[in-house]
Write a protein that holds these residues in place. Sequence first.
Motif, PDB file in Angstrom:
ATOM      1  N   LEU A 120      -1.187   2.349 -11.579  1.00  0.00           N
ATOM      2  CA  LEU A 120       0.009   1.840 -12.232  1.00  0.00           C
ATOM      3  C   LEU A 120       1.205   2.738 -11.939  1.00  0.00           C
ATOM      4  CD1 LEU A 120       0.254  -0.669 -14.065  1.00  0.00           C
ATOM      5  CD2 LEU A 120      -2.084   0.059 -13.764  1.00  0.00           C
ATOM      6  N   ALA A 121       0.943   4.056 -11.845  1.00  0.00           N
ATOM      7  CA  ALA A 121       2.051   4.978 -11.582  1.00  0.00           C
ATOM      8  C   ALA A 121       2.674   4.685 -10.219  1.00  0.00           C
ATOM      9  CB  ALA A 121       1.558   6.425 -11.642  1.00  0.00           C
ATOM     10  N   ARG A 122       1.836   4.370  -9.243  1.00  0.00           N
ATOM     11  CA  ARG A 122       2.378   4.075  -7.915  1.00  0.00           C
ATOM     12  C   ARG A 122       3.233   2.819  -7.948  1.00  0.00           C
ATOM     13  NH1 ARG A 122      -2.248   5.540  -3.471  1.00  0.00           N
ATOM     14  NH2 ARG A 122      -2.074   7.774  -3.758  1.00  0.00           N
ATOM     15  N   ILE A 123       2.745   1.806  -8.654  1.00  0.00           N
ATOM     16  CA  ILE A 123       3.522   0.564  -8.753  1.00  0.00           C
ATOM     17  C   ILE A 123       4.852   0.849  -9.452  1.00  0.00           C
ATOM     18  CG2 ILE A 123       3.545  -1.764  -9.703  1.00  0.00           C
ATOM     19  CD1 ILE A 123       1.479  -1.482  -7.600  1.00  0.00           C
ATOM     20  N   ALA A 124       4.774   1.575 -10.587  1.00  0.00           N
ATOM     21  CA  ALA A 124       5.983   1.832 -11.362  1.00  0.00           C
ATOM     22  C   ALA A 124       6.965   2.658 -10.539  1.00  0.00           C
ATOM     23  CB  ALA A 124       5.625   2.570 -12.651  1.00  0.00           C
ATOM     24  N   ARG A 125       6.456   3.657  -9.828  1.00  0.00           N
ATOM     25  CA  ARG A 125       7.331   4.501  -9.023  1.00  0.00           C
ATOM     26  C   ARG A 125       8.066   3.668  -7.974  1.00  0.00           C
ATOM     27  NH1 ARG A 125       6.588   6.763  -4.096  1.00  0.00           N
ATOM     28  NH2 ARG A 125       7.866   8.565  -3.622  1.00  0.00           N
TER      29      ARG A 125
END
Lengths: 342, 354, 307
Positions: free
Chosen positions: A219-224
């Motif tokens: 999720l962090a990669r998507i959000a970033r």
Amino acid sequence: MPDQQPNKPNGVPDDANTELSSAFAQTPTLGAMEVEGMLEKEDLTHAPEVSTEAVGLADREVPRSLWQDAWRELRRNPIFIISGILIIFLIIVAIFPGLFDSTSPLQCDLSKSQQGPTSGHPFGFDTQGCDVYARTIYGARASITVGVFATLGTALLGTLLGGLAGFFGGWLDAVVSRIADIFFGIPILLGGLVFLSVIPSRSIWIVVAFIVVLGWPQLARIARGAVITARQQDYVTAARALGAGNARLMLRHILPNSLAPIIVVATIALGTYISLEATLSYLGVGLKPPTVSWGIDISAAADTFRNAPHMLLFPAGALCITILAFIMLGDAVRDALDPKLR
Amino acid sequence: MGIHATEVTAEAGRGRTADSEDAPLLQVKNLQVEFRTRDGVAKAVNGVNYSVRAGETLAILGESGSGKSVSSQAVMGILDSPPGFVTGGEIVFKGQDLLKLSNEKRRKIRGTQMAMIFQDALSSLNPVHTVGTQLGEMFRVHRGTSKSEAKKKAVELMERVGIPAAKERVNQYPHQFSGGMRQRIMIAMALALEPDLIIADEPTTALDVTVQAQVMELLADLQAEYNMGLILITHDLGVVADVADKIAVMYAGRIVETAPVHELYKRPAHPYTRGLLDSIPRLDQKGQELYAIKGLPPNLLRIPSGCAFNPRCPMAQEICRTEVPPLHAVTEADGAPLEGRGSACHFWKETIHG
Amino acid sequence: MGRYVIRRLLQMIPVFIGTTFIIFAMVHALGDPVAAFFGDKAPDPAAAAQIRQQLGLDNPLIVQYGNYMKGIFSGNLGTAFNGQPVTDLLKIAYPTTLKLALVAFTFEVIIGIGLGVLSGMRRGRLADTGVMMMTLIVISIPTFVIGYVLQYLFGVKWGLADATVPPGAPFQSLLLPGIVLASVSLAYVARLTRTTIAENSKADYVRTAVAKGLPRRRVVTHHLLRNSLIPVITFLGTDLGALMGGALVTERIFNIHGVGYYLYQGIVHQDTSTVVGFVTVLVIVFLLANLLVDLLYAVLDPRIRYA
């Protein structure tokens, strides 16, 4: 000039897109891969003319936001309706299992061990002589709790860390990205086998915490990526030029415009987390009795599958329908939020 | 008073050049295109007529949504189908109606006899192939040229369109070129097999103003050199003035005015054209408020009845809301014919003479 | 390109250290490795302390980790609970799992991409709807359920395949476990392929290719597929590593003595050397697969290569 084209989104510098693509290329999950296109939708400046000429104009009279448009799209989508009804039903079962079953899943009669379906006991009995129907009804709670809270946890943690990394960039981005890489480098089943076998009493919350710890990088990669895309938009530059502070920029301008891909990936992830819980239970490192869980029942039934298939098929069926409902919901939400695929 | 639309364009095609007896290179007759979308049928092109001769430049002018690009995509045969469908009319190219040809025959015409230049060269070139491969592909597919020969031809083409160090750059990828250079590559690709007709869809919109002029100049030079017909699609009145021979102004899928280029600037015969001209900033009007056409382009799913421009037109009367104006032949105030001019306005006389 | 490779390699170092350290620390929390030597008997405290010192277990965790890493690079991974060097176990287990992963990978590539292309090229038609529904269902069924059902149907009921894999894992017997292991990834690949084809078929450069008068076949192969398969190939690369991890479940169902089997034995026996050894090697494989994918990506997409 007459050619105004208010429907055209702003272009994104090409290097931003390639960077996103490469980030996602390392993300081996359904949601992430399919969302990759969504993040690049801003690059759709030169879509075939039909989209701006024919369809775009149709929307010009009543301008709608992405969310209104998505909602209108969703209501017309039968997949959304079916999965929505199923999920509401499953949540009711999870909260009030007593409404659907008068017996208890822990009330067992060994003399009925492995008996097939009979009247009053439509799913038959398991090895301990417990009613499989009752266990299937009561098992919904564990699966749905794990799915929902693991998703909330990964989404919150991932959005927070990924969003901050994307917004501030620099060393913070480097640190968060590398930490994400570290957790990403541990295959989740392998991690489960090692981490969870250390913990003797595994409650639902332990399993949720484990999934959050290993699941947030996705999720962090998507959000970033989404935040980086949003940060480069002209309206953000404009807001900054007007003196908006970082907090205001993030909450009012960037967050609402980065949410779509996060929601899509999180919804699809919910289904896969339910599947993961069952698989961990199967490997013997997930939930433990006396918790009633589909995963536990399926793995217990696996050994006797050839003689008493009903013990496996009913909880497995319930599990599959639940996962299917959430993945279908995620699919429908993605279609609604991604104008490119329409 | 009103004559049929096709007659006007047939007349418009006559004159100017010496070979006036020859049939035009391309003749589009009563072309109709619609998009079948989920929200309904959008009528993108509603009975368009125009013609282009060898060596001639026709500019098609219009806002986005006017059908200018869609009509040319229909001519090229690259309409996205579905949702786009040609529902009527003829596209006569070198004497044959393209709409009656098989897909395979139309494909063989594309690239060899007619070619297209697109607006955004970066997205229109394939990012994963070198420009040499993409240029050479024309020769390899249509002429069966060998790989090394095709590359040699690609270098020649790049030199022809003024790309420095073509020999080295032939192996580079599109993203390694500047915007102007990329558009030159697009032009080189269109030019590769020396087609009779080139359709340029907003070829300079994505470029800097200084580069725009260079690219337009190159295009005009090459057109003259190879005696090609050129259809220039644009929304920019400034771009067309120097290059085009004649102009067709489109609005809501129809041609609302046709005229030789300088006539149009001097004396527009349609309120829409006049509105476009008035909204160009001029030095001699410094300090005055700039004119803008009020309202928005029409929704193609619900084109206004009568004249599609009537809700935005300062001259609109009752008849404009009920009757679709045909393309009237435009004449001088005394009735003397004006070569190649037409206006789809009930009040063209008042517009041009009043 | 060279700078890109170096940057990727440098980025991999902290990730490698971080990942292996977390695993190392967790496994040490797993249990007392010395206790395992004594089996069920209570260990003699003096003897235990001596073994501890011999093995360096009285050092801080970080020192132990450092020593272990040194061991890895010199090919010494310690001794397993049954007295065999861990490296010997690895030599037995890894080829089997690798063979299984490769069988699964082949299915994934051929069937996954095949279905995805079919679906993407016929969007909205019956074949597309069918593929999309089928893949959705496959994704929704946990692998171990698919495994048991297919094992029962093919192996027991119809007798078309081996229900369990005999020692040595002959290639033929791995077909059924291979398809089970591949099933979910295969569905992802099909859906991903479809999505990228659907997106790219609207791309401007595809329109250009059509306008150039290229035959449809060439438009599809040289332009549409060439570009659409880039994300698919990179997904496949990462998945090769993931398949090795996913093999844990499949190996258990079909009784295959691969990585999963030994790892599981190690955990049951609280045998840290075996667990750390197997997991570390899996993580290395996983990281290498990721690195390979990054490089592959750069090879396939020139925009990355020259970034």
